[in-house]
Design a protein around this motif. Sequence first.
Motif, PDB file in Angstrom:
ATOM      1  N   CYS A   1       0.820  -1.211   0.000  1.00 33.24           N
ATOM      2  CA  CYS A   1       0.000   0.000   0.000  1.00 33.24           C
ATOM      3  C   CYS A   1       0.856   1.265   0.000  1.00 33.24           C
ATOM      4  O   CYS A   1       0.478   2.278  -0.606  1.00 33.24           O
ATOM      5  CB  CYS A   1      -0.934   0.011   1.209  1.00 33.24           C
ATOM      6  N   SER A   2       2.004   1.206   0.650  1.00 31.11           N
ATOM      7  CA  SER A   2       2.904   2.367   0.656  1.00 31.11           C
ATOM      8  C   SER A   2       3.438   2.632  -0.743  1.00 31.11           C
ATOM      9  O   SER A   2       3.493   3.781  -1.208  1.00 31.11           O
ATOM     10  CB  SER A   2       4.066   2.126   1.623  1.00 31.11           C
ATOM     11  N   ILE A   3       3.806   1.569  -1.445  1.00 32.73           N
ATOM     12  CA  ILE A   3       4.280   1.728  -2.823  1.00 32.73           C
ATOM     13  C   ILE A   3       3.134   2.204  -3.716  1.00 32.73           C
ATOM     14  O   ILE A   3       3.318   3.039  -4.606  1.00 32.73           O
ATOM     15  CB  ILE A   3       4.865   0.399  -3.345  1.00 32.73           C
ATOM     16  N   GLY A   4       1.931   1.676  -3.455  1.00 31.18           N
ATOM     17  CA  GLY A   4       0.767   2.099  -4.213  1.00 31.18           C
ATOM     18  C   GLY A   4       0.477   3.578  -4.040  1.00 31.18           C
ATOM     19  O   GLY A   4       0.034   4.254  -4.975  1.00 31.18           O
ATOM     20  N   THR A   5       0.747   4.098  -2.838  1.00 32.82           N
ATOM     21  CA  THR A   5       0.554   5.526  -2.587  1.00 32.82           C
ATOM     22  C   THR A   5       1.510   6.354  -3.426  1.00 32.82           C
ATOM     23  O   THR A   5       1.139   7.392  -3.995  1.00 32.82           O
ATOM     24  CB  THR A   5       0.758   5.835  -1.094  1.00 32.82           C
ATOM     25  N   LEU A   6       2.754   5.901  -3.541  1.00 31.64           N
ATOM     26  CA  LEU A   6       3.724   6.600  -4.388  1.00 31.64           C
ATOM     27  C   LEU A   6       3.288   6.572  -5.849  1.00 31.64           C
ATOM     28  O   LEU A   6       3.425   7.577  -6.573  1.00 31.64           O
ATOM     29  CB  LEU A   6       5.110   5.955  -4.230  1.00 31.64           C
TER      30      LEU A   6
END
Length: 392
Positions: free
Chosen positions: A329-334
């Motif tokens: 999810c953190s990578i998806g936010t980027l």
Amino acid sequence: MSVDVVSPPRADSGASAGVPQLSIISPAYNERANIRPLVAAVAAAMGGTRWELIVVDDDSPDGTAEEVFAIAGEGYPVRCIRRIGRRGLASAVVEGALAANAAVIAVIDADLQHDEKLLPAMLALIAAGDSDLVVGSRHVDGGGVGDWSKDRQAMSSFATWCANLALGTGISDPMSGFFAIRRDVFHASVHDLSQQGYKILLDIISSAPHALRITEIPYVFRNRVEGESKVDLMIMLEFLFLLSEKVTRGLIPPRFVLFSAVGGIGLVAHVAVLQALKSFGSTFLVAQTAATAVAMTLNYVINNSVTYRSQRLRGRRFVIGYFIFCLVCSIGTLANIGVADLVLADEGNWALAGVAGALMSAVFNFGVATQFVWSQRRRPRRPRVRRSPVAQ
């Protein structure tokens, strides 16, 4: 497709030596107490007709598989397919049907709520050559639902109305889990089956490459004697997602819709926590961090219990999956921010940029989480190999 409603005829009891005329698929989970009565009932109903019963057990903790093995050891034509790490009635039926030896396949619940005495009639109707599929119906003359509650009757009626409106099945009971089908007809449809949820009959009818000749015969749904019912809200949700997949011809995967809906719940939780901490005088950075953690945790727990319940993680795997999910999810936010920034630079439209970024992160999170968090694949353990010198 053509649909007929007939009374059950008598089946021909002739059989070819060694080859079953009918393969009966029975998906099961925690049905140990019902297996022996089911086998006895099927044996009595089939008489001199050759048959086999394939119980597809989703690794029941109550010893369902062991009971099937014991009964098979007594000489009954019973087999067990034991599935590890996955669950679901529709996929269980598919795996059982693919292992069937007979030219005609029947599906019956392991809980004794279907009328096994109709199996010879179903076989005879298909053997006569006028039917591709014979459906046990609770909603034609002579059929019934027993003592269902009003709520369950209403849910079933609504589902039937939706199915016929959206897909035009033309039958009275597309929700039935009791039917027989020619094996070649099933194989012609198998690659297009969703295999999600419990409504495998609807899945088959809507996936068939050509119009099926369908016959309905009445039966009265029995009350469960042993075990617990599997009917819950998720069955209705999975049914609605199955409809969406079939109506859009697979353009919208049901699991992605559910994953996105859960993301919406997480967004609401995020905003609520953010506002609550703001009212307590928290700094934005602290509030945003806490809100993000709450939203991710909520999304993970709901997805694990609902969206991916057939691959539900438990124990140590649940904890590991949580940290991987948060990383995804953190990578998806980027990815969200990057795509939104590009769209904003090209179009200058904040709303369009926001939608593009959100869609990008939803697709990314869904694809990566499916592959790395709830993947069914496990790393194989290296075997222990002991080498001995060859005797001279």
